[in-house]
Structure formats: C-alpha cells, structure tokens
Motif scaffolding. Sequence first.
Motif, PDB file in Angstrom:
ATOM      1  N   GLU A  91       0.839  -1.191   0.000  1.00 19.92           N
ATOM      2  CA  GLU A  91       0.000   0.000   0.000  1.00 19.92           C
ATOM      3  C   GLU A  91       0.888   1.260   0.000  1.00 19.92           C
ATOM      4  O   GLU A  91       1.926   1.288   0.668  1.00 19.92           O
ATOM      5  CB  GLU A  91      -0.889  -0.010   1.240  1.00 19.92           C
ATOM      6  CG  GLU A  91      -1.906   1.109   1.239  1.00 19.92           C
ATOM      7  CD  GLU A  91      -2.830   1.023   2.427  1.00 19.92           C
ATOM      8  OE1 GLU A  91      -3.234   2.102   2.902  1.00 19.92           O
ATOM      9  OE2 GLU A  91      -3.151  -0.098   2.870  1.00 19.92           O
ATOM     10  N   ARG A  92       0.464   2.241  -0.747  1.00 25.02           N
ATOM     11  CA  ARG A  92       1.216   3.486  -0.878  1.00 25.02           C
ATOM     12  C   ARG A  92       1.202   4.236   0.460  1.00 25.02           C
ATOM     13  O   ARG A  92       0.165   4.376   1.094  1.00 25.02           O
ATOM     14  CB  ARG A  92       0.571   4.338  -1.965  1.00 25.02           C
ATOM     15  CG  ARG A  92       1.322   5.591  -2.256  1.00 25.02           C
ATOM     16  CD  ARG A  92       0.691   6.297  -3.432  1.00 25.02           C
ATOM     17  NE  ARG A  92       1.404   7.519  -3.695  1.00 25.02           N
ATOM     18  CZ  ARG A  92       1.043   8.432  -4.541  1.00 25.02           C
ATOM     19  NH1 ARG A  92      -0.058   8.246  -5.252  1.00 25.02           N
ATOM     20  NH2 ARG A  92       1.735   9.512  -4.727  1.00 25.02           N
ATOM     21  N   ARG A  93       2.397   4.719   0.842  1.00 24.80           N
ATOM     22  CA  ARG A  93       2.492   5.459   2.089  1.00 24.80           C
ATOM     23  C   ARG A  93       1.952   6.872   1.903  1.00 24.80           C
ATOM     24  O   ARG A  93       2.169   7.483   0.862  1.00 24.80           O
ATOM     25  CB  ARG A  93       3.944   5.551   2.553  1.00 24.80           C
ATOM     26  CG  ARG A  93       4.477   4.232   3.030  1.00 24.80           C
ATOM     27  CD  ARG A  93       5.817   4.449   3.656  1.00 24.80           C
ATOM     28  NE  ARG A  93       6.795   3.728   2.858  1.00 24.80           N
ATOM     29  CZ  ARG A  93       8.099   3.826   3.016  1.00 24.80           C
ATOM     30  NH1 ARG A  93       8.599   4.648   3.891  1.00 24.80           N
ATOM     31  NH2 ARG A  93       8.901   3.120   2.280  1.00 24.80           N
ATOM     32  N   LYS A  94       1.289   7.367   2.925  1.00 24.08           N
ATOM     33  CA  LYS A  94       0.749   8.718   2.867  1.00 24.08           C
ATOM     34  C   LYS A  94       1.567   9.621   3.784  1.00 24.08           C
ATOM     35  O   LYS A  94       1.912   9.231   4.903  1.00 24.08           O
ATOM     36  CB  LYS A  94      -0.716   8.719   3.281  1.00 24.08           C
ATOM     37  CG  LYS A  94      -1.600   7.967   2.325  1.00 24.08           C
ATOM     38  CD  LYS A  94      -3.038   8.036   2.736  1.00 24.08           C
ATOM     39  CE  LYS A  94      -3.889   7.246   1.755  1.00 24.08           C
ATOM     40  NZ  LYS A  94      -5.297   7.273   2.132  1.00 24.08           N
ATOM     41  N   SER A  95       1.799  10.805   3.305  1.00 27.09           N
ATOM     42  CA  SER A  95       2.549  11.777   4.087  1.00 27.09           C
ATOM     43  C   SER A  95       1.656  12.384   5.151  1.00 27.09           C
ATOM     44  O   SER A  95       0.472  12.628   4.935  1.00 27.09           O
ATOM     45  CB  SER A  95       3.077  12.887   3.172  1.00 27.09           C
ATOM     46  OG  SER A  95       3.604  13.941   3.931  1.00 27.09           O
TER      47      SER A  95
END
Length: 143
Positions: free
Chosen positions: A6-10
């Motif tokens: 899953e793409r990491r969120k800032s």
Amino acid sequence: MAQRPERRKSTLGAAHPIEHQNNQAPVEKQPEATELQAVATNQIPPAALQPREEPAPPAATPRAANRAGKAQPKGAFYADEDVLERIRAAWFHTPTTAAEREASFSDFLREAALERMQRREKTYNAGNPFPFVPSGKIARGRR
C-alpha cells in the motif's frame, strides 16, 4: 502474483502552512540576557567586553586601495557606432595565423591603449609613468 504494498501517505499532505501556524499555541520566549545584564550578574567579566586591538593593516598604496576587492578593474570608452564597427572588424578580420592577432577583442583594445600610453609617456613625461589618478577622478561620458 504478489500484490504491491500500500502506498504510504505523508502526514504533511493535508496540512496547510498558514492554518498550521495559526493553530499552534504561542511559544513563550525566554528573555535573552544582554551583555550588560550578563556583566551586572557577574556572568561575563567586564574585561571580556573591551575591544581587542588588532594590528593595523599595512599602509596600502593608492593603486592597491583602488583595486581592493575587485577581481579585474574595467575601463570603457564611448565612440560612434561606425567607429566601433571598424575597430571590431579590424580585430575580427585579422587572420588568426598573423603574429599580431590578439587572442581576444579585449586584448586588442588593451594593446592599442598601452601603445598610445607608452607613446604619451615618452613624449610628455620623459618615458616615466604619470602620477596615479583614481578611477572616480576622471569625469564620465562625452565632452
């Protein structure tokens, strides 16, 4: 087939810089002690505030003082456009194989000025250099 992670969120992605600054609680600043307050509370001895004498710089010659901080002094002259074109053309159309061809147009102008300077020193000052004249002393522009 393996799934992608899953793409990491800032954590900064939704933050607004101005709103963020306004929502922060004000930070109380500690008053900084000035040097005089530090002396009064015996944190700094008074002798530490005395200006230290530095050795005087060597006496500069007028020429050295004029060139202080400059990589290369510049000079300029004014002439009619047709005269400038002829001067530029004289340098440009001299064959590069000729012994008198300078490496650059600036060298060409410098050599011409040096030749004229030496001729005037010889004629009007017995071949000796004239006294130094600071660059701001000579009026600018056409006369």
